[in-house]
Structure formats: structure tokens, C-alpha cells
Motif scaffolding. Structure first.
Motif, PDB file in Angstrom:
ATOM      1  N   LEU A   1      46.517 -12.622   0.578  1.00  0.00           N
ATOM      2  CA  LEU A   1      47.463 -12.359   1.656  1.00  0.00           C
ATOM      3  C   LEU A   1      48.894 -12.292   1.121  1.00  0.00           C
ATOM      4  CD1 LEU A   1      48.108 -11.897   4.604  1.00  0.00           C
ATOM      5  CD2 LEU A   1      47.886 -14.362   5.012  1.00  0.00           C
ATOM      6  N   ARG A   2      49.231 -13.153   0.182  1.00  0.00           N
ATOM      7  CA  ARG A   2      50.563 -13.118  -0.444  1.00  0.00           C
ATOM      8  C   ARG A   2      50.832 -11.743  -1.064  1.00  0.00           C
ATOM      9  NH1 ARG A   2      52.893 -13.151  -5.224  1.00  0.00           N
ATOM     10  NH2 ARG A   2      50.885 -13.063  -6.293  1.00  0.00           N
TER      11      ARG A   2
ATOM     12  N   TRP B   1      42.606 -13.026  13.804  1.00  0.00           N
ATOM     13  CA  TRP B   1      43.921 -13.481  14.253  1.00  0.00           C
ATOM     14  C   TRP B   1      43.907 -13.801  15.742  1.00  0.00           C
ATOM     15  CZ3 TRP B   1      46.514 -14.633  10.135  1.00  0.00           C
ATOM     16  CH2 TRP B   1      46.355 -13.880   8.969  1.00  0.00           C
TER      17      TRP B   1
ATOM     18  N   PHE C   1      44.165  -7.295   5.904  1.00  0.00           N
ATOM     19  CA  PHE C   1      43.675  -8.595   5.447  1.00  0.00           C
ATOM     20  C   PHE C   1      42.404  -8.989   6.185  1.00  0.00           C
ATOM     21  CE2 PHE C   1      43.362 -13.211   5.501  1.00  0.00           C
ATOM     22  CZ  PHE C   1      43.368 -13.468   4.133  1.00  0.00           C
TER      23      PHE C   1
ATOM     24  N   LYS D   1      47.913  -7.335   8.986  1.00  0.00           N
ATOM     25  CA  LYS D   1      46.861  -8.152   9.578  1.00  0.00           C
ATOM     26  C   LYS D   1      45.522  -7.425   9.600  1.00  0.00           C
ATOM     27  CE  LYS D   1      47.976 -10.566  13.183  1.00  0.00           C
ATOM     28  NZ  LYS D   1      48.508 -10.958  14.504  1.00  0.00           N
TER      29      LYS D   1
ATOM     30  N   PHE E   1      41.815 -20.303   5.180  1.00  0.00           N
ATOM     31  CA  PHE E   1      42.323 -19.725   3.937  1.00  0.00           C
ATOM     32  C   PHE E   1      42.414 -20.762   2.818  1.00  0.00           C
ATOM     33  CE2 PHE E   1      45.040 -16.992   7.020  1.00  0.00           C
ATOM     34  CZ  PHE E   1      43.903 -16.286   7.404  1.00  0.00           C
TER      35      PHE E   1
ATOM     36  N   VAL F   1      52.562 -18.723   3.197  1.00  0.00           N
ATOM     37  CA  VAL F   1      51.173 -18.482   3.598  1.00  0.00           C
ATOM     38  C   VAL F   1      50.460 -19.823   3.614  1.00  0.00           C
ATOM     39  CG1 VAL F   1      49.009 -17.317   3.067  1.00  0.00           C
ATOM     40  CG2 VAL F   1      51.188 -16.175   2.574  1.00  0.00           C
TER      41      VAL F   1
ATOM     42  N   GLU G   1      42.159 -16.754  -0.725  1.00  0.00           N
ATOM     43  CA  GLU G   1      42.576 -15.984   0.452  1.00  0.00           C
ATOM     44  C   GLU G   1      44.099 -15.959   0.580  1.00  0.00           C
ATOM     45  OE1 GLU G   1      38.443 -17.237   0.867  1.00  0.00           O
ATOM     46  OE2 GLU G   1      40.273 -18.386   0.499  1.00  0.00           O
ATOM     47  N   ARG G   2      44.748 -17.087   0.318  1.00  0.00           N
ATOM     48  CA  ARG G   2      46.206 -17.128   0.415  1.00  0.00           C
ATOM     49  C   ARG G   2      46.858 -16.243  -0.648  1.00  0.00           C
ATOM     50  NH1 ARG G   2      47.223 -23.501   0.768  1.00  0.00           N
ATOM     51  NH2 ARG G   2      45.117 -23.532  -0.125  1.00  0.00           N
TER      52      ARG G   2
END
Length: 318
Positions: free
Chosen positions: A36-37, A151, A136, A133, A28, A56, A32-33
Motif C-alpha cells: 500500500l505504501r 474498505w 489495492f 483503493k 494489514f 499506513v 500489505e502495508r
């Protein structure tokens, strides 16, 4: 064997949940972070779960959440949450929010089934994490022209007592992730954590951290140690040095220093809080003639009387 998540019925409960990428790969970047945030807030809002704080990182994320006691949800609120999660129809969820609203208003047979199905997904940490999850991973794989698992595991969780000190300690551990990784010296400079977002003016992040302290300046004392000098406040030590002090010399370290180490209490402790709270909830895990589980006092620092539900025989640090 995977532990079952403890569920507290009929009262507000708190969980520290976390998940890591396959093989711990640092996949990430900033983009990407950031995605996801945003998804953390989006999925939590739909689920009716409050994000207390989060972090994250390049290969994992942590979230401390507040799960409310069972409450009634109006159809209007249900539509709002649905629209938050599905602002536009998708191939896997083609129903527009307006259609759902019509079914609920007219109380059709389909509407009753939809209402029941959606309500089952409210206030459920497992559903929140699964959805987060999955969503994302789908976005990540499409953006990279990639396929396969992202994951490494379902997710880990630790039940946390709803006491301000317990919550503040866990929140500080989460917000210090980037400091622990050597990415920044001060968590206020790491844009992908709840503390930095709150200082940046985010209302949601401030409301979340108000659970642990109404005053962010007071919370900062937990991050850095009340009354410490500027030079000492930000001191970090290596894992080897921490092990030497705690295990070889049988000493203690300042709390603000230990929080900068990767401490297994926060990821593998099962339950975290006062001894009485831990004792009460680990008993639900004991059955079939097994030796009753008990609370284990947290060692290595002045944890303010906190305990966990496992003795961590493999050591305190990861």
C-alpha cells in the motif's frame, strides 16, 4: 449524509485524506502495508499530486497531499505518468504505453480522446483515492483468495490551509499514528510513514515534508515539543486522562501530548486552518436558508490560532 469535498479552483490546495477497512479489521501486516505504501506513491505520481506525508496502519491509512493549481501537461509527461501507473498491460487496461505514445504523437482521433480522458484524471484527489483503493483491494483479494469489500467507506477528507503551521500540525498528527497506536515510541522507527521514509533517505519523502519544513530537525520539534526534555518529549497519556484534563478540569495539554491522542479535528473538522481561511470555505457549504457556518477555534492545547469548520458536538477525542 456524506459531505462533498471542497475544491479550490485555480490555486494549490491541500487535503488530509484517510480511509479505514470494513469493521476496522486489522488486516494489514508488514507485506500489505509495504504494498500500500508503494501504491500511494505510484498513484499520486500518476495524478500529479504531491504526497506531503502519510501513515499506513493495520486497518487504515492517512495521506496529506498537495494538489497543484491547473497546469499544462505535455504529451511526453502524460506518457511517463501512464507508464508509471501501467508499467505492463493488464486485462482491464490492455493498451501498452508505446501505443498511447504513438496515438498522441500522431494526434489521431483516438489519441485526442485518450488525451482528454487522461487529463481529466490529473490533479483530482477523488480520482486518486478511488484508484488507490480499488487497485489495492484487487491486489489484496487476489493475494488472499478473498472476495468482497475491503474498505468501509469512500474516504474522509479535510481541506487544510496552505500555511506552514497548519500543514506541519496535520503532518505531525499523521506521522505520530504508530506512536498513538503503541507500535513504536518514535515515528522514525515506523517504516510505513513519511517521516521515517524521509529519514531513511527517500528523496520523494524528503521533498514532501519540505512543504512543512525544510529542516527535518525543526519538524521533529513539532513531533516532540520544542525545548522539552527527552523524558517529557515522548510522554503519552490515555484517552481517559486527556478527557479528564480537558473536559472535567477545563485545562489544556501540551501540543505534543494532544497530538498523541486520536483528535477528531483532523478527521472530522471539514476545514482546518486560520479562522479567516475556515470562514471563507465553510460558507460554500451554506445554502438554502440554512444558518451560515462559521469557524470554530480548536481547543485543548495551544494550536497557534488554528480553527476548524465544525464544532464537534460529540467531543474532541475519538
Amino acid at each position: 449524509m456524506r459531505r462533498k469535498r471542497m475544491i479550490i479552483k485555480g490555486q494549490t490546495s491541500y487535503y488530509h485524506v484517510m480511509s479505514r477497512t470494513v469493521n476496522g479489521e486489522a488486516l494489514f501486516g508488514d507485506w500489505e502495508r509495504e504494498v500500500l505504501r508503494k501504491m500511494i506513491w505510484q498513484v499520486a505520481d500518476f495524478s500529479g499530486i504531491r504526497v506531503v506525508t502519510y501513515a499506513v496502519m493495520k486497518n487504515h491509512f492517512h495521506v496529506l497531499v498537495e494538489v497543484p493549481a491547473e497546469v499544462s501537461i505535455s504529451d511526453e509527461e502524460l506518457v511517463r505518468r501512464y507508464r508509471r501507473l501501467y508499467p505492463q498491460p493488464t486485462p482491464w487496461n490492455p493498451m501498452p504505453a508505446e501505443v498511447l505514445e504513438g496515438h498522441l504523437r500522431e494526434n489521431t482521433s483516438e489519441g485526442r480522446d485518450l488525451r482528454k480522458s487522461l487529463l481529466r484524471r490529473m490533479g483530482d484527489v477523488s480520482w486518486m483515492m478511488k484508484t488507490l483503493k480499488q487497485r489495492f483491494a484487487m491486489w489484496f483479494n487476489r493475494s488472499r483468495d478473498r472476495f468482497g469489500h475491503l474498505w468501509a467507506e469512500r474516504f474522509k477528507s479535510v481541506l487544510v490551509e496552505g500555511d506552514r503551521w497548519a500543514l506541519r500540525t496535520v503532518a505531525a498528527y499523521i506521522d505520530l499514528n504508530a506512536v498513538r497506536a503503541g507500535l513504536v515510541e518514535d515515528p522514525k522507527d515506523y517504516r510505513f510513514c513519511g517521516y521515517a521514509e524521509a529519514l531513511g533517505g527517500s528523496r520523494m519523502a524528503r521533498v514532501g515534508l519540505s512543504v512543512v519544513d525544510k529542516d527535518l530537525a525543526v519538524y521533529r520539534q513539532t513531533l516532540y515539543g520544542a525545548g522539552a526534555g527527552e523524558k517529557d518529549e515522548k510522554k503519552s497519556i490515555s484517552r481517559e486522562e486527556a478527557v479528564r484534563v480537558l473536559e472535567e478540569e477545563k485545562g489544556k495539554l501540551p501540543l505534543s501530548v494532544v497530538l498523541r491522542c486520536r483528535v477528531r479535528y483532523f478527521t472530522d473538522g471539514m476545514v482546518l486552518g486560520s479562522a479567516a481561511f475556515v470562514e471563507e470555505h465553510v460558507q460554500t457549504e451554506s445554502s438554502g436558508g440554512k444558518r451560515p457556518k462559521r469557524a470554530h477555534a480548536m481547543s485543548g492545547a495551544d494550536w497557534g490560532g488554528l480553527a476548524v469548520g465544525t464544532g464537534l458536538r460529540k467531543g474532541l477525542f475519538r
